[in-house]
Design a protein around this motif. Structure first.
Motif, PDB file in Angstrom:
ATOM      1  N   GLU A  23     -10.050  10.961   0.055  1.00 32.55           N
ATOM      2  CA  GLU A  23      -9.901  10.224  -1.029  1.00 32.55           C
ATOM      3  C   GLU A  23     -10.315  10.566  -2.401  1.00 32.55           C
ATOM      4  O   GLU A  23     -11.216  11.466  -2.553  1.00 32.55           O
TER       5      GLU A  23
ATOM      6  N   GLU B 151      -1.139   6.085  -7.970  1.00 30.01           N
ATOM      7  CA  GLU B 151      -2.088   6.709  -6.921  1.00 30.01           C
ATOM      8  C   GLU B 151      -2.517   5.546  -5.762  1.00 30.01           C
ATOM      9  O   GLU B 151      -2.286   5.931  -4.519  1.00 30.01           O
ATOM     10  N   THR B 152      -2.907   4.421  -6.241  1.00 34.66           N
ATOM     11  CA  THR B 152      -3.338   3.442  -5.121  1.00 34.66           C
ATOM     12  C   THR B 152      -2.498   2.352  -5.061  1.00 34.66           C
ATOM     13  O   THR B 152      -2.772   1.565  -4.119  1.00 34.66           O
TER      14      THR B 152
ATOM     15  N   LEU C  24      -1.881   7.162  -2.372  1.00 37.59           N
ATOM     16  CA  LEU C  24      -2.883   7.028  -1.325  1.00 37.59           C
ATOM     17  C   LEU C  24      -2.417   6.733  -0.175  1.00 37.59           C
ATOM     18  O   LEU C  24      -2.618   6.945   0.918  1.00 37.59           O
TER      19      LEU C  24
ATOM     20  N   TYR D 295     -11.784  -0.943  -5.930  1.00 41.66           N
ATOM     21  CA  TYR D 295     -11.440   0.226  -5.583  1.00 41.66           C
ATOM     22  C   TYR D 295     -10.803   1.084  -7.056  1.00 41.66           C
ATOM     23  O   TYR D 295     -10.825   2.021  -7.277  1.00 41.66           O
ATOM     24  N   ALA D 296      -9.620   0.320  -7.500  1.00 41.10           N
ATOM     25  CA  ALA D 296      -8.991   0.822  -8.529  1.00 41.10           C
ATOM     26  C   ALA D 296      -9.709   0.914  -9.866  1.00 41.10           C
ATOM     27  O   ALA D 296      -9.681   1.796 -10.705  1.00 41.10           O
TER      28      ALA D 296
ATOM     29  N   ARG E 190     -14.327   8.508  -7.108  1.00 41.59           N
ATOM     30  CA  ARG E 190     -14.286   7.136  -7.897  1.00 41.59           C
ATOM     31  C   ARG E 190     -15.849   7.121  -8.541  1.00 41.59           C
ATOM     32  O   ARG E 190     -16.126   6.231  -8.948  1.00 41.59           O
TER      33      ARG E 190
ATOM     34  N   ASP F 208       0.952  -1.226   0.075  1.00 42.00           N
ATOM     35  CA  ASP F 208      -0.100  -0.138   0.034  1.00 42.00           C
ATOM     36  C   ASP F 208       0.869   1.236   0.111  1.00 42.00           C
ATOM     37  O   ASP F 208       0.446   2.583  -0.489  1.00 42.00           O
TER      38      ASP F 208
ATOM     39  N   MET G 213      -8.707  -4.104  -3.182  1.00 40.91           N
ATOM     40  CA  MET G 213      -8.277  -3.037  -3.920  1.00 40.91           C
ATOM     41  C   MET G 213      -8.353  -2.901  -5.327  1.00 40.91           C
ATOM     42  O   MET G 213      -8.525  -1.869  -6.103  1.00 40.91           O
TER      43      MET G 213
ATOM     44  N   TRP H  31      -6.251  -3.230   2.574  1.00 41.35           N
ATOM     45  CA  TRP H  31      -5.226  -3.086   1.723  1.00 41.35           C
ATOM     46  C   TRP H  31      -3.963  -3.282   2.834  1.00 41.35           C
ATOM     47  O   TRP H  31      -2.874  -3.371   2.475  1.00 41.35           O
TER      48      TRP H  31
ATOM     49  N   ARG I  35     -11.945   4.042  -9.708  1.00 39.69           N
ATOM     50  CA  ARG I  35     -10.788   5.235  -9.726  1.00 39.69           C
ATOM     51  C   ARG I  35     -10.682   5.505 -11.286  1.00 39.69           C
ATOM     52  O   ARG I  35     -10.913   6.449 -11.945  1.00 39.69           O
TER      53      ARG I  35
END
Length: 804
Positions: free
Chosen positions: A193, A264-265, A177, A377-378, A196, A172, A374, A456, A381
């Motif tokens: 954050e 970024e992530t 981030l 999440y990615a 997204r 992470d 993740m 994460w 985004r």
């Protein structure tokens, strides 16, 4: 991992100076190797934001134009040849005296005003290269429209770039981030954050493509999304600038978005041209034997069944977690993008990367262990940015294959355990605040806390992991300094290690030079010095992934390395050469780790040196090495005997076993000329081994001691004739054991002769005798009687006669 301060500030408010931020990250999170101030060389008074208010042709040059710029303290006219110059742009303007990078030579220079093709220029409108930002020199740097005119450029686009080394289990931290979350926890500032949210079309992603995971032990999750009506083109300037500063090359808006989100992530992504995905299906499976793939770097790579591939309906399109293939690459004609965000087992990604000798930004992150959650999440985004920067339509939903889904980890954290580990009590408000800012779910429970690590952070598995996070953020400097209490435990005896150090010191004192060689070797070298019937030493343990073919097998003998080193050094120097190594032999043990047998191996050869350090014309021989070993063992208090022995690779008749009491503790001999020749040694060379595990058992509990006599000793030299087969050691043992009327005898051998004057089958031994009595000075008559008795005993027991 590189970290831009401006990017960090988008996610968390940071007002700390760069050195203080670096210190606090170092104390709590990761090692900040260095930081660089972008724009540190830009003079705030001479390099500022300006606005282009007019552009006119140059009267004397077709390719040059006259730009009128508003600088904030008046308008200036400059000569400019940039093709992208336009009215209304905000640009970087330099006045006379500014320090810049020469666009042609790349060297630093100071701007001086001079006419250009007959027209005076009051300054310069700058490109990225002239500012030292990149090598781009084709056009001027265009700033955002809201940049204030007259503002120093360093305040507008200046930045700080940190270089941070992260830990092996903290993937992470390989994303901005993750580092922003750490800064939020350290400073207490709230985390913002990244956006997204995105729209969805009336078509579903599942209608475009199917996903199958055939090997869930390697691929824990695979998500796919689809974006239609994509317009592929250059990314906006802010995104390109950010990628360049982070060390990545902008390609196009689709690829740049995947790289941007990864930075970024911390979660790698890959974009396929959907129209080039055959069969409209994706399969994650192991490679078939003999399968190959042309990767994006243009290399045709051979694959093996231990590697995971991402395939379409007809074959592989990507090496999972490492690099995509060229057949499905996004290009200018791409209109529909298939976006992959997956999660793979860390260990196999590392092995695949090593076997292919291909280390990428994606593999670097996957091998550190990314949480499976993740991926989703990615995805969102990236889809937010696709909608914003490519104008594409996002298909509804995700295609999500998740065979590796597990229930959330729950860690019970007793408050008493925190105090037991850290030695202090952390207030409950601080515990809740720190863990909350780090993304943990935490609630107070009876006597402690119930903690759910964020997805994460797969590295957090037990209470001590949570306490570590608490301690580093709370501050190690807040732990009280106390003196040690109690008594130190008694040291554990390590007799073999202690003996090894004593032997090393003695070997150096005797003129030997220590070497350290590789513990990995080749079988062919071992076969030169190991007897064919010694199956144990000829079947060494191998390394699964050797760095080189010559470093494949754990050595079962130190002899090859010593002889190789002797040959290499002999080519560089003349005279005597004495080398030794204190190392271990790795002897295989069935169904267990190898036995690491400690051995000191010595090698000696070359010519003796005279007192002036010049070659004396005599070569070192067996007795030089035997004498050095005798002196070494004597200093250890060990009485050694020498017994003839036959040894593979050594010369018969010039080899002896070293015996101390009932233990065989080593050997010494001349390397057989044929064996020496296989190591490129063309001179007599002598080798010895001391087996420390055996020698330690022969060490006396305390060294023998006798007080020196007050009376002088008598010395005599004797030449004795003895059978060739009788070892000199037997003669010396008999002489030293002789006692007469309280007189002690000591003896040393200083010469051995065979030849003219000595009968055939005989040899002459020259001994130096030392007679000493504890209570009187010896007379010549007493010495003569003792000598006569000694000679009679020698003749009776060994057939020795006095040489006349």
């Amino acid at each position: 991992m590189k970290l831009l301060l401006s990017w960090l500030r988008e996610l968390v408010d940071v007002d700390l100076p760069a050195p203080e931020l670096a210190r606090r990250l170092l104390d709590a999170t990761a090692e900040v190797e260095s930081w660089e101030r972008i724009g540190a060389d830009w003079d705030p008074a001479r390099i500022r934001v300006a606005e282009v208010v007019a552009v006119d042709p140059h009267p004397n040059a077709d390719r040059l134009r006259l730009a009128t710029v508003e600088t904030g303290d008046g308008r200036r006219q400059v000569v400019c040849g940039a093709p992208n110059l336009a009215v209304g742009q905000k640009v970087a303007f330099a006045s006379e005296g500014a320090s810049l990078v020469d666009g042609h030579t790349g060297e630093r220079t100071v701007l001086k005003l001079r006419p250009i093709r007959g027209v005076a220029s009051a300054g310069m409108v700058l490109s990225e290269k002239e500012l030292g930002l990149s090598d781009a020199h084709e056009g001027i740097l265009v700033l955002p429209p809201d940049a204030p005119v007259g503002r120093p450029l360093v305040e507008q686009i200046g930045d700080v770039l940190f270089d941070i080394t992260t830990w092996a289990n903290r993937a992470d931290l390989l994303g901005v981030l993750g580092l922003a979350r750490e800064v939020s926890a350290i400073t207490g500032a709230p985390l913002r954050e990244p956006h997204r949210s995105h729209g969805e079309s009336d078509r579903r992603a599942a209608d475009f493509v199917s996903v199958t995971i055939e090997d869930p032990d390697l691929c824990r999750r695979f998500t796919a999304s689809v974006v239609e009506d994509v317009r592929v083109g250059p990314s906006p300037a802010w995104l390109q600038e950010r990628l360049v500063r982070m060390g990545m090359r902008p390609i196009n808006n689709v690829v740049d978005i995947t790289n941007y989100v990864m930075l970024e992530t911390g979660q790698p992504l890959h974009a396929f041209d959907y129209d080039l995905v055959r069969g409209r299906r994706i399969v994650a499976r192991r490679a078939a034997p003999g399968e190959r793939l042309l990767t994006l770097d243009g290399v045709d790579r051979a694959l093996d069944p231990d590697m995971l591939l991402i395939c379409d309906g007809e074959g592989p399109v990507s090496v999972a977690g490492v690099m995509g293939g060229g057949d499905s690459e996004v290009n200018d004609a791409t209109r529909t993008v298939l976006l992959e965000v997956a999660n793979f087992r860390p260990g196999f990604i590392r092995r695949t990367s090593a076997r292919l000798k291909l280390r990428t930004e994606a593999s670097l992150r996957f091998e550190k262990g990314i949480g499976p959650e993740m991926a989703e999440y990615a995805q969102h985004r990236a889809l937010h940015l696709f909608e914003r920067l490519t104008g594409g339509l996002v298909a509804a939903g995700l295609v999500d294959a998740f065979p590796g889904k597990q229930s959330a980890t729950v860690v019970d954290l007793p408050a008493a355990r925190i105090e037991q580990v850290l030695g202090i009590t952390i207030p409950p408000a601080d515990v809740l605040g720190i863990l909350g800012r780090l993304g943990f779910g935490v609630t107070e429970a009876q006597g402690g806390y119930r903690v759910v690590p964020p997805d994460w952070r797969p590295d957090v598995e037990r209470a001590e992991d949570v306490i570590e996070d608490l301690a580093r953020v709370y501050g190690y400097d807040r732990l009280p300094a106390t003196t040690l209490r109690g008594s130190l435990p008694p040291p554990e005896p390590r007799p073999v290690e202690d003996l090894r150090e004593r032997v090393r010191d003695l070997a150096v004192a005797l003129g030997f030079q220590e070497i350290i060689t590789y513990t990995l070797t080749e079988k062919a070298k071992l076969e030169r010095v190991v007897a064919p019937e010694d199956a144990r030493r000829l079947d060494p343990l191998g390394v699964v992934n050797p760095v080189a073919a010559r470093h494949t097998w754990l050595r079962t003998s130190l002899r090859p390395a010593l002889l190789e080193t002797y040959a290499a050094n002999r080519r560089q120097r003349e005279g005597a050469l004495r080398l030794f190594e204190a190392g271990v032999e790795y002897l295989p043990v069935e169904a267990d780790l190898p036995h690491e047998r400690p051995v000191v191996c010595l090698v000696l050869g070359g010519e003796r040196l005279d007192r002036w350090g010049r070659a004396a014309g005599e070569r070192l021989d067996f007795f030089d090495l035997k004498g050095a070993l005798g002196a070494l063992l004597a200093r250890l208090g060990v009485e050694a005997a020498w017994q003839p022995r036959s040894e593979f690779g050594l010369l018969d008749g010039h080899t002896a076993a070293i015996v101390a009491g009932s233990e065989r503790v080593g050997m010494v001999g001349q390397v057989h000329p044929a064996t020496a020749a296989r190591f490129d040694v063309d001179e007599p060379v002598f080798l010895a081994e001391i087996w420390l595990e055996d020698l330690v058992r022969a060490l006396p509990e305390r060294p023998a001691y006798a007080p020196p006599s007050r009376y002088p000793e008598v010395r005599q030299d004797l030449a004795l004739v003895v059978d060739v087969a009788t070892p000199a050691g037997r003669v010396l043992d008999l002489v030293r054991s002789h006692r007469a009327a309280g007189v002690r005898l000591a003896a040393d051998l200083f010469d051995e002769y065979r030849g003219q004057g000595v009968p055939a089958g005989k040899k002459s031994l020259a001994l130096r005798l030392h007679y000493r009595a504890e209570d009187r000075t010896l007379t010549d008559d007493e010495v003569a009687r003792i000598q006569a008795g000694l000679l009679r005993r020698l003749e009776k027991e060994l057939g020795v006669t006095l040489r006349r």
